[in-house]
Scaffold this motif. Sequence first.
Motif, short mmCIF file in Angstrom:
data_model
loop_
_atom_site.label_atom_id
_atom_site.label_comp_id
_atom_site.label_asym_id
_atom_site.label_seq_id
_atom_site.Cartn_x
_atom_site.Cartn_y
_atom_site.Cartn_z
N CYS B 7 9.60 39.28 -25.23
CA CYS B 7 10.82 38.75 -25.84
C CYS B 7 11.95 38.83 -24.81
N HIS B 9 14.94 39.29 -25.27
CA HIS B 9 15.96 40.27 -25.68
C HIS B 9 15.40 41.69 -25.80
N CYS B 10 14.13 41.81 -26.15
CA CYS B 10 13.58 43.13 -26.47
C CYS B 10 12.56 43.64 -25.45
N HIS B 58 11.02 36.88 -34.18
CA HIS B 58 10.82 38.29 -33.85
C HIS B 58 11.29 39.17 -35.02
N CYS B 62 14.49 41.80 -32.58
CA CYS B 62 15.86 41.29 -32.56
C CYS B 62 16.13 40.27 -33.67
ZN LIG Z 1 13.18 40.28 -29.71
#
Ligand SMILES: [Zn+2]
Lengths: 182, 93
Positions: B7, B9-10, B58, B62
């Motif tokens: 991901c 963001h993660c 997700h 997030c």
């Molecule tokens: Zn994420």
Amino acid sequence: MPINLLHRHVLEDHISGFETNANPNHLSVIRRPVIFSVLAHAGYEAAVAEALHNADDIASRYCSPSEFLAVSQTRGAGSVAEFLTAIPGASFVNQSDGFVLMAISGPSVRAILSKCLAVDLHPDTFGEGHSAAMMCCHVAANVARTGRNTFELLVPRSFAGSVFDELMEAGSAHALTRGFAD
Amino acid sequence: MASLITCPHCGTRPKEEFSIRGAAAPKRPAPAAKDEVWHRYVYVRDNPKGRVLEYWHHVAGCRRWLVVDRDNFTHEVFGVMDASDFERVRGVE
Ligand SMILES: [Zn+2]
């Protein structure tokens, strides 16, 4: 007015019985933390993240690029709300009753957590101060590293019992003890 | 099934954290588009074997919508981007 019922922690029944002394590996449940969900408006993401990062006695937990959790164990809800109001481009809501905050620490903490979540917690990839939303014991939780061998977990209140039981089971081989923080 | 998705963001996460929400390649028609166009968009879909673009939500992370570029035969993942970036790039083209 049954005021003591209002203040009853959701994990009270899981931590009944006599208290033992804390072992090196210990899970502590914070009784009444202040937890706010903070959303950054479009274009304000970095500014809101920085304001939360620099706040006194408020820990910022990363959820997504525009979403954070502001957690405080010392400040009251009113004081945190006042602080958040002053941040431009931020919306927030008090979620203190919606989450349960637990801190797990000890030399075996990574071995215990590796049974509960599928994210690499090596300090090189998940360093001190790092936090992220992730699946923990099959529940969407927020995990933060607050020290070399200390992690804080935020789990939705209604799933806290199940996560707590799974954590204790994962920790049984490492003599994990539990108790309320106070 | 691709078992690890990175991901943006993660970081790298197991597929259990995601919910797959269908093909990302078909473009959503304008609200006032003809019924035939909407019918095609909603019901007439390809079922390709090989490289596909898919929306992945997700859920346990997030909670952002992502577009995963992967091969549904070899399970290789070529790239993951936020769905808003995907739309921006697609809008430019
Ligand atoms: Zn994420």
